[in-house]
Motif scaffolding. Structure first.
Motif, PDB file in Angstrom:
ATOM      1  N   VAL A 218     -18.035  10.681  42.916  1.00  0.00           N
ATOM      2  CA  VAL A 218     -18.415  11.022  44.110  1.00  0.00           C
ATOM      3  C   VAL A 218     -19.923  11.478  44.257  1.00  0.00           C
ATOM      4  O   VAL A 218     -20.587  11.123  45.022  1.00  0.00           O
ATOM      5  N   LEU A 219     -19.971  12.490  43.362  1.00  0.00           N
ATOM      6  CA  LEU A 219     -21.423  12.877  43.234  1.00  0.00           C
ATOM      7  C   LEU A 219     -22.480  12.083  42.799  1.00  0.00           C
ATOM      8  O   LEU A 219     -22.184  11.242  41.907  1.00  0.00           O
ATOM      9  N   PRO A 220     -23.797  12.283  43.280  1.00  0.00           N
ATOM     10  CA  PRO A 220     -24.866  11.320  42.795  1.00  0.00           C
ATOM     11  C   PRO A 220     -25.368  11.620  41.480  1.00  0.00           C
ATOM     12  O   PRO A 220     -26.728  12.046  41.432  1.00  0.00           O
ATOM     13  N   LEU A 221     -24.715  12.057  40.175  1.00  0.00           N
ATOM     14  CA  LEU A 221     -25.110  12.690  39.118  1.00  0.00           C
ATOM     15  C   LEU A 221     -25.570  11.125  38.411  1.00  0.00           C
ATOM     16  O   LEU A 221     -24.785  10.951  37.491  1.00  0.00           O
ATOM     17  N   ARG A 222     -26.703  10.876  38.148  1.00  0.00           N
ATOM     18  CA  ARG A 222     -27.033   9.751  37.429  1.00  0.00           C
ATOM     19  C   ARG A 222     -27.603   9.984  35.880  1.00  0.00           C
ATOM     20  O   ARG A 222     -27.711   9.216  35.371  1.00  0.00           O
ATOM     21  N   CYS A 223     -28.033  11.153  35.771  1.00  0.00           N
ATOM     22  CA  CYS A 223     -28.510  11.401  34.524  1.00  0.00           C
ATOM     23  C   CYS A 223     -27.546  12.002  33.489  1.00  0.00           C
ATOM     24  O   CYS A 223     -26.584  12.577  33.734  1.00  0.00           O
ATOM     25  N   ALA A 224     -27.538  11.587  31.976  1.00  0.00           N
ATOM     26  CA  ALA A 224     -26.720  12.302  31.069  1.00  0.00           C
ATOM     27  C   ALA A 224     -26.653  13.813  31.123  1.00  0.00           C
ATOM     28  O   ALA A 224     -25.634  14.352  30.770  1.00  0.00           O
ATOM     29  N   LEU A 225     -27.768  14.386  31.302  1.00  0.00           N
ATOM     30  CA  LEU A 225     -27.880  15.694  31.429  1.00  0.00           C
ATOM     31  C   LEU A 225     -26.946  16.566  32.187  1.00  0.00           C
ATOM     32  O   LEU A 225     -25.988  17.298  31.840  1.00  0.00           O
TER      33      LEU A 225
END
Length: 229
Positions: free
Chosen positions: A170-177
């Protein structure tokens, strides 16, 4: 009439329960069959069925408990392999861990107060957001119950890893960090395992965040014990 079983029996039974849990989880992929949860359920059912006490079970269970420290140290390998990524973002990680620890301690403290939990229970629940070795040491230092702390850690890890996987959709977390830090802070060991399923970088970040949070938990132990005395 109950019959006491040797420590080797409980040690073997726990390992067998874990192997069975891994097989079941491999085919179901449900958080309800998570090895952390299902192994506990199987061991609990066995102790109840054999009318065994917790003290009897720990004759063998304590051997596995001793492996928690080395298991935590083993997370250093993926961290080393991705040291360039971690070196680049260490200020962000330290800030995130600090905020996460404050939120974990503060939220648990507030909820424990609202529920009017006894002092020893409150101190046992407080480190629930940190990996088991650190949480048990914290609970012991501040006057809580290490075993209860371990149960709270397991429950938090299972729920955190399960809900974390849903949130990533759901959340727009695109980076591995970001993905790794969320799982490592919110679900410690179980979160690291979930992050490793997503990617190596996510797993490395999650492991580092988990360890930094655990160290922070250990450092805060004396201050909490002084405040509660």
């Amino acid at each position: 009439m109950s019959v006491e079983h040797p420590g080797l029996f409980w040690f073997t039974a726990t390992l067998a329960a874990y192997v069975v849990s891994r097989i079941v989880h491999h085919y179901t992929k449900s958080f309800l069959t998570s090895p952390l949860l299902l192994t506990c359920v199987l061991c609990l059912a066995l102790t109840v069925g054999l009318h065994a006490s917790y003290r009897e079970y720990m004759r063998g269970g304590q051997w596995l408990l001793l492996l928690l420290g080395p298991a935590t140290v083993a997370f250093a390998l993926p961290i080393y392999e991705h040291r360039a990524l971690l070196r680049r973002y260490w200020p962000t990680l330290v800030l995130g861990v600090g905020f996460g620890c404050a939120l974990a301690f503060g939220g648990t403290w507030l909820l424990s107060g609202l529920l009017d939990l006894p002092r020893d229970v409150r101190l046992s629940v407080l480190p629930r957001s940190f990996t088991t070795p650190f949480a048990m040491a914290f609970a012991k230092d501040v006057g809580g119950a290490p075993d209860l702390a371990a149960v709270c850690v397991i429950a938090t890890g299972i729920l955190g890893a399960s809900l974390g996987g849903m949130l990533l959709k759901v959340l727009p977390l695109r980076c591995a960090l970001a993905r790794g830090a969320m799982l490592g802070m919110g679900a410690h060991g179980a979160g690291v395992a979930r992050a490793r399923e997503i990617g190596d970088e996510e797993g490395a970040v999650a492991g580092l965040v988990m360890i930094l949070a655990g160290v922070t938990c250990a450092l805060l132990g004396p201050a909490v014990a002084l405040f509660e005395s």
